[in-house]
Design an enzyme around this catalytic site. Structure first.
Site, PDB file in Angstrom:
ATOM      1  N   TRP A 121      -8.357   2.473 -10.462  1.00 40.81           N
ATOM      2  CA  TRP A 121      -9.242   1.519 -11.152  1.00 40.81           C
ATOM      3  C   TRP A 121     -10.595   2.126 -11.449  1.00 40.81           C
ATOM      4  CZ3 TRP A 121      -5.874  -1.769 -12.485  1.00 40.81           C
ATOM      5  CH2 TRP A 121      -4.899  -2.198 -11.591  1.00 40.81           C
ATOM      6  N   ILE A 122     -10.603   3.356 -11.915  1.00 39.35           N
ATOM      7  CA  ILE A 122     -11.885   4.028 -12.088  1.00 39.35           C
ATOM      8  C   ILE A 122     -12.373   3.911 -13.537  1.00 39.35           C
ATOM      9  CG2 ILE A 122     -13.166   6.166 -11.749  1.00 39.35           C
ATOM     10  CD1 ILE A 122     -11.964   4.736  -9.185  1.00 39.35           C
ATOM     11  N   GLY A 171      -9.120  -1.100  -1.367  1.00 42.57           N
ATOM     12  CA  GLY A 171     -10.123  -1.606  -2.296  1.00 42.57           C
ATOM     13  C   GLY A 171     -11.291  -2.192  -1.536  1.00 42.57           C
ATOM     14  N   ALA A 173     -25.296  -1.321  -8.571  1.00 41.79           N
ATOM     15  CA  ALA A 173     -24.518  -1.799  -9.711  1.00 41.79           C
ATOM     16  C   ALA A 173     -24.321  -3.307  -9.632  1.00 41.79           C
ATOM     17  CB  ALA A 173     -23.175  -1.088  -9.757  1.00 41.79           C
ATOM     18  N   THR A 180     -12.485   3.415  -4.935  1.00 47.71           N
ATOM     19  CA  THR A 180     -11.287   2.622  -4.684  1.00 47.71           C
ATOM     20  C   THR A 180     -10.018   3.478  -4.763  1.00 47.71           C
ATOM     21  OG1 THR A 180     -12.411   0.748  -5.707  1.00 47.71           O
ATOM     22  CG2 THR A 180     -10.029   0.550  -5.427  1.00 47.71           C
ATOM     23  N   PRO A 198      -5.458   3.253  -4.399  1.00 49.72           N
ATOM     24  CA  PRO A 198      -4.371   2.288  -4.589  1.00 49.72           C
ATOM     25  C   PRO A 198      -4.230   1.342  -3.390  1.00 49.72           C
ATOM     26  CG  PRO A 198      -3.651   4.477  -5.269  1.00 49.72           C
ATOM     27  CD  PRO A 198      -5.024   4.632  -4.697  1.00 49.72           C
ATOM     28  N   ARG A 231     -21.156  -3.402 -20.620  1.00 53.77           N
ATOM     29  CA  ARG A 231     -22.054  -3.397 -19.467  1.00 53.77           C
ATOM     30  C   ARG A 231     -21.460  -2.538 -18.349  1.00 53.77           C
ATOM     31  NH1 ARG A 231     -21.132  -4.227 -15.036  1.00 53.77           N
ATOM     32  NH2 ARG A 231     -20.275  -6.310 -15.272  1.00 53.77           N
ATOM     33  N   GLU A 273     -16.933  -4.403  -7.519  1.00 47.50           N
ATOM     34  CA  GLU A 273     -18.245  -4.407  -6.844  1.00 47.50           C
ATOM     35  C   GLU A 273     -18.254  -5.418  -5.700  1.00 47.50           C
ATOM     36  OE1 GLU A 273     -20.468  -2.318  -7.767  1.00 47.50           O
ATOM     37  OE2 GLU A 273     -19.740  -1.715  -9.733  1.00 47.50           O
ATOM     38  N   GLY A 274     -17.115  -5.518  -5.023  1.00 50.77           N
ATOM     39  CA  GLY A 274     -16.989  -6.486  -3.935  1.00 50.77           C
ATOM     40  C   GLY A 274     -16.467  -7.789  -4.480  1.00 50.77           C
TER      41      GLY A 274
HETATM   42  C1  LIG Z   1     -11.548  -3.261 -14.386  1.00 58.19           C
HETATM   43  C2  LIG Z   1     -11.874  -2.689 -13.062  1.00 58.19           C
HETATM   44  C3  LIG Z   1     -12.710  -1.589 -12.983  1.00 58.19           C
HETATM   45  C4  LIG Z   1     -12.976  -1.004 -11.736  1.00 58.19           C
HETATM   46  N1  LIG Z   1     -13.790   0.105 -11.701  1.00 58.19           N
HETATM   47  C5  LIG Z   1     -13.949   0.750 -10.505  1.00 58.19           C
HETATM   48  C6  LIG Z   1     -14.672   1.980 -10.441  1.00 58.19           C
HETATM   49  O1  LIG Z   1     -15.226   2.448 -11.458  1.00 58.19           O
HETATM   50  N2  LIG Z   1     -14.750   2.628  -9.272  1.00 58.19           N
HETATM   51  C7  LIG Z   1     -14.162   2.146  -8.140  1.00 58.19           C
HETATM   52  O2  LIG Z   1     -14.257   2.799  -7.113  1.00 58.19           O
HETATM   53  N3  LIG Z   1     -13.483   0.976  -8.159  1.00 58.19           N
HETATM   54  C8  LIG Z   1     -13.342   0.276  -9.312  1.00 58.19           C
HETATM   55  N4  LIG Z   1     -12.638  -0.912  -9.358  1.00 58.19           N
HETATM   56  C9  LIG Z   1     -11.952  -1.355  -8.146  1.00 58.19           C
HETATM   57  C10 LIG Z   1     -12.573  -2.598  -7.484  1.00 58.19           C
HETATM   58  O3  LIG Z   1     -13.783  -2.266  -6.871  1.00 58.19           O
HETATM   59  C11 LIG Z   1     -11.548  -3.143  -6.491  1.00 58.19           C
HETATM   60  O4  LIG Z   1     -10.496  -3.707  -7.243  1.00 58.19           O
HETATM   61  C12 LIG Z   1     -12.115  -4.171  -5.549  1.00 58.19           C
HETATM   62  O5  LIG Z   1     -12.953  -3.559  -4.602  1.00 58.19           O
HETATM   63  C13 LIG Z   1     -11.022  -4.954  -4.819  1.00 58.19           C
HETATM   64  O6  LIG Z   1     -10.089  -4.100  -4.275  1.00 58.19           O
HETATM   65  P1  LIG Z   1      -8.528  -4.380  -4.455  1.00 58.19           P
HETATM   66  O7  LIG Z   1      -8.289  -4.637  -5.891  1.00 58.19           O
HETATM   67  O8  LIG Z   1      -7.831  -3.249  -3.833  1.00 58.19           O
HETATM   68  O9  LIG Z   1      -8.280  -5.707  -3.687  1.00 58.19           O
HETATM   69  P2  LIG Z   1      -7.906  -5.896  -2.145  1.00 58.19           P
HETATM   70  O10 LIG Z   1      -8.940  -5.238  -1.319  1.00 58.19           O
HETATM   71  O11 LIG Z   1      -6.491  -5.521  -1.937  1.00 58.19           O
HETATM   72  O12 LIG Z   1      -8.065  -7.445  -2.019  1.00 58.19           O
HETATM   73  C14 LIG Z   1      -7.020  -8.393  -2.301  1.00 58.19           C
HETATM   74  C15 LIG Z   1      -7.521  -9.776  -1.976  1.00 58.19           C
HETATM   75  O13 LIG Z   1      -7.798  -9.845  -0.576  1.00 58.19           O
HETATM   76  C16 LIG Z   1      -9.105 -10.311  -0.360  1.00 58.19           C
HETATM   77  N5  LIG Z   1      -9.625  -9.712   0.865  1.00 58.19           N
HETATM   78  C17 LIG Z   1      -9.844  -8.399   1.107  1.00 58.19           C
HETATM   79  N6  LIG Z   1     -10.313  -8.230   2.358  1.00 58.19           N
HETATM   80  C18 LIG Z   1     -10.416  -9.471   2.896  1.00 58.19           C
HETATM   81  C19 LIG Z   1     -10.851  -9.961   4.157  1.00 58.19           C
HETATM   82  N7  LIG Z   1     -11.314  -9.143   5.090  1.00 58.19           N
HETATM   83  N8  LIG Z   1     -10.800 -11.275   4.377  1.00 58.19           N
HETATM   84  C20 LIG Z   1     -10.355 -12.126   3.427  1.00 58.19           C
HETATM   85  N9  LIG Z   1      -9.943 -11.735   2.230  1.00 58.19           N
HETATM   86  C21 LIG Z   1      -9.971 -10.414   1.956  1.00 58.19           C
HETATM   87  C22 LIG Z   1      -9.853  -9.877  -1.579  1.00 58.19           C
HETATM   88  O14 LIG Z   1     -11.023 -10.634  -1.754  1.00 58.19           O
HETATM   89  C23 LIG Z   1      -8.824 -10.132  -2.658  1.00 58.19           C
HETATM   90  O15 LIG Z   1      -8.833 -11.476  -3.006  1.00 58.19           O
HETATM   91  C24 LIG Z   1     -12.399  -1.544 -10.574  1.00 58.19           C
HETATM   92  C25 LIG Z   1     -11.585  -2.675 -10.678  1.00 58.19           C
HETATM   93  C26 LIG Z   1     -11.324  -3.248 -11.892  1.00 58.19           C
HETATM   94  C27 LIG Z   1     -10.461  -4.450 -11.970  1.00 58.19           C
END
Ligand SMILES: Cc1cc2nc3c(=O)[nH]c(=O)nc-3n(C[C@H](O)[C@H](O)[C@H](O)COP(=O)(O)OP(=O)(O)OC[C@H]3O[C@@H](n4cnc5c(N)ncnc54)[C@H](O)[C@@H]3O)c2cc1C
Ligand SMILES: Cc1cc2nc3c(=O)[nH]c(=O)nc-3n(C[C@H](O)[C@H](O)[C@H](O)COP(=O)(O)OP(=O)(O)OC[C@H]3O[C@@H](n4cnc5c(N)ncnc54)[C@H](O)[C@@H]3O)c2cc1C
Lengths: 391, 259
Positions: free
Chosen positions: A169-170, A144, A249, A139, A141, A97, A370-371
């Site tokens: 994570w793309i 996110g 999405a 996204t 490093p 999916r 996706e958030g």
């Molecule tokens: C398998 C996989 C595929 C992906 N594919 C894509 C893709 O195709 N394209 C793309 O662009 N991205 C992709 N992503 C990235 C994904 O969108 C991000 O991982 C996601 O947005 C979260 O970002 P982060 O991992 O940096 O977490 P962080 O933003 O570092 O968050 C860490 C924790 O802090 C919490 N947090 C963050 N901000 C706040 C706040 N203001 N208040 C309270 N809590 C908060 C979060 O909820 C989380 O629990 C993918 C991720 C995975 C795992």
């Protein structure tokens, strides 16, 4: 007493809420999943290798890619139909999916909604047919949940743009022919259509994932990637662009997550009926039935919510907060269902012989991308109180 | 090249088979589908037309629900469909079915090729194709696993246990195909959506000029007197080897006429 068991679908009489066309399309996707995904998925997950190019081609032939977009070889079907297709795909595997979400709702949608006529002509028909694969780089490093902080830069050099930075994570990264990359310019965030054979572009694969193993995930490295002026997506500026695509999405995930949950629950019910413990079937114990009943409720409610949101989207009135409601509820309930089903299968539940732990592990990613759930709580919290709690 | 494919709507073999009070198969109140063996005939027709030109018409004789079988064939890519439906057809045997089909094929127009499946998955008699060819006065090339149409002839290979026969006939002809001939396609979204706009005609016996007395249960040459569920399988015999295991095994096989 034994009665005729009812299906989960019968319990909620969901079928009556679905139109004939929608049912036919969902059936076609279910058939595809049965034939092309189910027989191989455990192995793909186990080895972490999925024949993405082949699958994309086949999904294109079926008509899934960009199915909710109009023109350019896309099927032009409703949002609800797209959702139901996502549900069937994710009943197979969240990774499959994801491939479809990224292709259709992130990459193709961005080009369709924000692209020039030339960009649309060049990419959309090939992407709809599955001849070209797309990825979506937002996204990074270090950024996110807060993509506004992104460090990837696009600088003007004469007529050209030069991109530098790293995306993380793309999905589809290593197999993509084209990347929609979001970068900070001197003014606002802009989107760029980057052919992946452009010098300076590379996409090392991210290995050792424990979730979404039947999906390709990559880093995108952009080192002095030089693009012509025509590579920028002309119709959008600012974060509104990527967030609009993400909302598309996310919508698919609302349905998709329920597909994974449904597959787990169906597996658990049939397992419980067959499994004998203490001289009778596991399904005939009250504790098991309480679990099954509670899970069925959450599944049915989640599916009803998904259909409701689908109708809202088709009527053009859905709001981003409503999408957050669906994404938060359905991913959270799906993972809870998957984990609970795992307890019913007990030891068998931890193997790839059954789909349950695979779905549960996959849903960890689905909960995050996706958030994240927390971000959607904040969106809903803000909608309810008017107070922004992001920072 | 215009092709007519005969397709049958059959009860889903996954479900329980039920019968009506008159001992006929219940076709109305069960889940049904396009007989899987007929998908091969539809696919074969589509391949021929796609490689050249022409039109594929699918025809079924069956109750109202049989429209589902036509829909599936249209979704796969057939151009139009004919549904022969009439209360009086209920209970028809193969003789009557072939009569109705023959009149329907004539009314559709004189096709270059009539294609059928190997056999239905419910009646499984495999006789309708031969009867239909006789009625239409067409050469019959039955049960082939390959099919080639060129220069006014049709060629096919019929694989038997010991020999394979190469058959050839002049067009127009009737050909029945096996499940070895191709891999039937699954409808794409485009096919599913396009099928909604394709013409489906429904004809009664009167439209075909067939007298109701020639078909139906009363006209059938055979009659089902009664039916019974097959008894559950009995447990197999377990022979404990006390030195005479081989002999006992041979005796058993001989008793079953295996050796
Ligand atoms: C398998 C996989 C595929 C992906 N594919 C894509 C893709 O195709 N394209 C793309 O662009 N991205 C992709 N992503 C990235 C994904 O969108 C991000 O991982 C996601 O947005 C979260 O970002 P982060 O991992 O940096 O977490 P962080 O933003 O570092 O968050 C860490 C924790 O802090 C919490 N947090 C963050 N901000 C706040 C706040 N203001 N208040 C309270 N809590 C908060 C979060 O909820 C989380 O629990 C993918 C991720 C995975 C795992
Ligand atoms: C003794 C006996 C009693 C029977 N009693 C009953 C009964 O009580 N009730 C009842 O419903 N049936 C009954 N039948 C079955 C009925 O006669 C057959 O379903 C029918 O005649 C077609 O034969 P078949 O299914 O064996 O087709 P086959 O000869 O096996 O079919 C070969 C091919 O012919 C074509 N074809 C066959 N039937 C159709 C169709 N209807 N429309 C379009 N194409 C077709 C298809 O291409 C199919 O692949 C009986 C059969 C026998 C032998």
């Amino acid at each position: 007493m034994r009665g005729m068991p009812q299906s989960l679908e019968q319990l909620f009489a969901l079928d009556g809420l679905i139109q004939d066309d929608e049912r036919e399309i969902a059936k076609a996707v279910r058939h595809f999943v049965d034939e092309r995904v189910r027989p191989h998925i455990a192995e793909w997950f186990d080895t972490g290798e999925v024949p993405a190019r082949e699958l994309t081609k086949e999904l294109g032939e079926l008509g899934v890619l960009g199915m909710h977009l109009d023109g350019y070889g896309c099927a032009g079907l409703s949002a609800t139909t797209y959702g139901l297709a996502c549900q069937e795909l994710e009943a197979g595997d969240s990774g499959i999916r994801s491939l479809v979400s990224v292709q259709g709702s992130l990459a193709m949608y961005s080009i369709h909604a924000y692209g020039s006529e030339e960009q649309k002509q060049e990419w959309l028909p090939r992407m709809a047919a599955g001849d070209a694969i797309g990825c979506f780089g937002l996204t990074e490093p270090d950024f996110g949940s807060n993509p506004g902080g992104m460090r990837t830069r696009a600088k003007k050099d004469g007529e050209d743009w030069v991109l530098n930075g790293t995306k993380m994570w793309i999905t589809n990264g290593t197999v993509a022919d084209v990347a929609v990359v979001w970068a900070q310019t001197d003014e606002k965030v802009r989107g760029f259509v980057v052919p992946t054979d452009t010098p300076g572009f590379s996409a090392p694969e991210i290995k050792r994932k424990m979730s979404l193993r039947a999906s390709v995930t990559a880093e995108l490295v952009l080192e002095d990637v030089r693009l012509p002026a025509s590579a920028v997506l002309p119709e959008v500026q600012g974060l509104r662009g990527p967030l609009g695509a993400l909302s598309e999405a996310r919508f698919g995930i609302i349905f998709g997550a329920m597909g994974a949950a449904r597959d787990c629950l169906e597996t658990a019910i049939s397992y419980a009926q067959d499994r004998q413990v203490f001289d009778k079937s596991l399904a005939s114990y009250q504790l098991t039935q309480a679990k099954l009943a509670d899970m069925a409720l959450e599944l049915g409610k989640g599916q009803l919510l998904a259909l409701h949101l689908g109708r809202l989207k088709d009527s053009g009135t859905i709001t981003p907060e409503q999408v957050s409601v669906g994404k938060l509820n359905n991913t959270r309930e799906a993972i809870a269902i998957a984990r609970q089903c795992r307890t019913i299968l007990a030891a068998n539940g931890i193997t790839l012989e059954y789909p349950v732990i695979r779905h549960a592990n996959n849903l960890e990613s689905v909960l995050t991308y996706e958030g994240t759930s927390e971000v959607h709580q904040l969106v809903i919290g803000k909608a309810l109180t008017g107070a922004e709690a992001f920072r | 090249m215009n092709i007519v494919v005969c397709v049958k709507y059959v009860p889903d073999a996954q479900g329980d088979r039920t019968f009506n009070e008159d001992n006929t198969t219940d076709r109305a109140n069960v889940d049904g589908l396009l007989s899987e063996l007929d998908e091969y005939a539809v696919e074969a027709a589509l391949k021929i037309v796609e490689a050249g030109e022409g039109e594929v018409t699918v025809v079924t004789v069956g109750p109202e629900q049989a429209a589902d079988a036509l829909k599936k064939a249209l979704q796969m890519g057939a151009d139009k469909a004919v549904h022969v439906s009439d209360e009086a057809i209920h209970g028809s045997d193969a003789v009557a079915t072939s009569l109705v089909l023959a009149e329907a094929v004539k009314k559709i127009g004189s096709p270059d090729l009539v294609l059928t499946g190997l056999s239905s998955t419910d009646g499984t008699m495999s006789v309708v194709p031969a009867m239909l060819a006789e009625r239409l006065g067409l050469p019959q090339v039955t049960q082939v696993s390959t099919l080639e149409v060129a220069d006014g002839t049709v060629k096919g290979r019929r694989d038997g246990d010991a020999v394979s026969e190469s058959l050839e006939a002049s067009l127009p002809a009737l050909v029945s195909v096996t499940d070895q001939i191709n891999e039937p396609r699954y409808p794409s979204f485009k096919g599913i959506m396009a099928a909604k706009k394709k013409p489906v005609e429904t004809w009664s016996l009167a439209d075909l000029g067939v007298d109701a007395g020639q078909v139906g249960l009363d006209a059938a040459w055979t009659k089902v007197e009664s039916f019974a569920q097959r008894p559950p399988r009995e447990q197999g015999e377990i022979v404990t080897d006390e030195g005479d295991g081989g002999t006992k095994l041979a005796e058993f096989l001989a008793a079953q006429k295996f050796v």
